[in-house]
Design a protein around this motif. Sequence first.
Motif, PDB file in Angstrom:
ATOM      1  N   UNK A 106       0.831  -1.204   0.000  1.00 37.39           N
ATOM      2  CA  UNK A 106       0.000   0.000   0.000  1.00 37.39           C
ATOM      3  C   UNK A 106       0.861   1.247   0.000  1.00 37.39           C
ATOM      4  N   UNK A 107       1.941   1.243   0.778  1.00 29.09           N
ATOM      5  CA  UNK A 107       2.837   2.397   0.837  1.00 29.09           C
ATOM      6  C   UNK A 107       3.515   2.612  -0.510  1.00 29.09           C
ATOM      7  N   UNK A 108       3.929   1.530  -1.170  1.00 26.71           N
ATOM      8  CA  UNK A 108       4.577   1.641  -2.471  1.00 26.71           C
ATOM      9  C   UNK A 108       3.628   2.240  -3.506  1.00 26.71           C
ATOM     10  N   UNK A 109       2.367   1.890  -3.405  1.00 25.26           N
ATOM     11  CA  UNK A 109       1.406   2.395  -4.374  1.00 25.26           C
ATOM     12  C   UNK A 109       1.014   3.839  -4.092  1.00 25.26           C
ATOM     13  N   UNK A 110       1.145   4.271  -2.859  1.00 22.80           N
ATOM     14  CA  UNK A 110       0.829   5.665  -2.531  1.00 22.80           C
ATOM     15  C   UNK A 110       1.920   6.593  -3.051  1.00 22.80           C
ATOM     16  N   UNK A 111       3.166   6.323  -2.689  1.00 21.16           N
ATOM     17  CA  UNK A 111       4.291   7.157  -3.141  1.00 21.16           C
ATOM     18  C   UNK A 111       5.568   6.350  -3.020  1.00 21.16           C
ATOM     19  N   UNK A 206       9.616  11.506   3.143  1.00 28.03           N
ATOM     20  CA  UNK A 206      10.711  10.834   3.836  1.00 28.03           C
ATOM     21  C   UNK A 206      10.904   9.451   3.234  1.00 28.03           C
ATOM     22  N   UNK A 207      12.166   9.068   3.043  1.00 34.21           N
ATOM     23  CA  UNK A 207      12.465   7.723   2.552  1.00 34.21           C
ATOM     24  C   UNK A 207      12.238   6.705   3.664  1.00 34.21           C
ATOM     25  N   UNK A 212      11.505   1.342  -1.462  1.00 31.66           N
ATOM     26  CA  UNK A 212      11.412   2.570  -2.257  1.00 31.66           C
ATOM     27  C   UNK A 212      10.232   3.433  -1.843  1.00 31.66           C
ATOM     28  N   UNK A 213       9.421   2.946  -0.909  1.00 31.53           N
ATOM     29  CA  UNK A 213       8.251   3.706  -0.484  1.00 31.53           C
ATOM     30  C   UNK A 213       8.658   5.025   0.163  1.00 31.53           C
ATOM     31  N   UNK A 214       7.849   6.045  -0.058  1.00 31.04           N
ATOM     32  CA  UNK A 214       8.053   7.361   0.530  1.00 31.04           C
ATOM     33  C   UNK A 214       6.892   7.682   1.466  1.00 31.04           C
ATOM     34  N   UNK A 215       7.201   8.179   2.639  1.00 34.27           N
ATOM     35  CA  UNK A 215       6.169   8.615   3.568  1.00 34.27           C
ATOM     36  C   UNK A 215       5.891  10.095   3.346  1.00 34.27           C
ATOM     37  N   UNK A 216       4.625  10.458   3.302  1.00 31.46           N
ATOM     38  CA  UNK A 216       4.223  11.863   3.210  1.00 31.46           C
ATOM     39  C   UNK A 216       4.079  12.390   4.636  1.00 31.46           C
TER      40      UNK A 216
END
Length: 239
Positions: A106-111, A206-207, A212-216
Motif C-alpha cells: 500500500x505504501x509503495x502504491x501511494x508514493x 521521507x524515505x 522505495x516507499x516514501x512517507x508523506x
Amino acid sequence: MNTNQIARIASLLGEPARTAMLLGLMDGRSLTAHELARAGNVSAQTGSRHLAQLVDAGLLRVEQRGRHRYHRLASPDVAKVLEGIMQLATRQAPPRRAVVPSPKDAAMRTARTCYDHIAGRLGVAMSDRLLADGAVVFEGEAGHVTERASAVLERMGIVSAGAQASGDTKRTYCRPCLDWSERRSHVAGQLGAMICTHCLDRGWLLRRAGTRALDITPKGAVALREWLGHEGWRQVASP
C-alpha cells in the motif's frame, strides 16, 4: 543491432537474485556489495559474482568511496528498462482474488521513488496537475515543458524549473514514465528528479529504510494538498 548483446542483457535480468539487486537500486541511491547480496538473498561470494556480471554488461556503475565500493544503476535508461519490465510483469500476473495488499504494498502504491523521481498515486497526481495547468505536454513517449512551467512550479517553491539549459544536457529534461502500479504516466527526466529532490529537501517526503516507499509527512500533506488541489489530493489519499 547486436542480437547477442540483447540476449546477454535479457539473461542477466532473468536471474531472480540479480533482478532483486537491480530493483534494490531503483531509488537512485548507491549500495555496497554486502547490502545488495542481502537484497538478492545470496551469499557475499555469489553476490559479488552477480555484481561483476552486471557491471561488465554496463547495467551498474561502481564508485570507490574511501575503503568501500558502492554500486548504482549505470544510467536513467537502465531504470527505464526495469520500470518497463515491472509494467509487463504486472499485466501478465494472474489475478489474485480477495487478497488485501500488505502495508508495504500500500505504501509503495501511494508514493515511491522510481530511480530519482516520484511514482505511485502521488507521482501520477503531480503529473496530472502539471498537465492540467499546461506546464508540461506529453506526446507519446516524449514530453516537454511550456512557458507556463516556471509559474506553475513556483507555487510549489521550485524556482527556474522551466529552464532546460541547466543540469545534465545528455539526459531528457521531461518525459512521461508509465507507472507500473497506476498504469498511467508520471513525470520523469531532469524535471521529475528536481521535483523529487525538492519534496525530500523540504521534508514533505521521507524515505523508508529498506524500500522505495516514501512517507508523506504532515507538513508535506498540507503543502501537497494545497498545490494539487482537492481532487488531486483525494487521488493520492484514497486507495
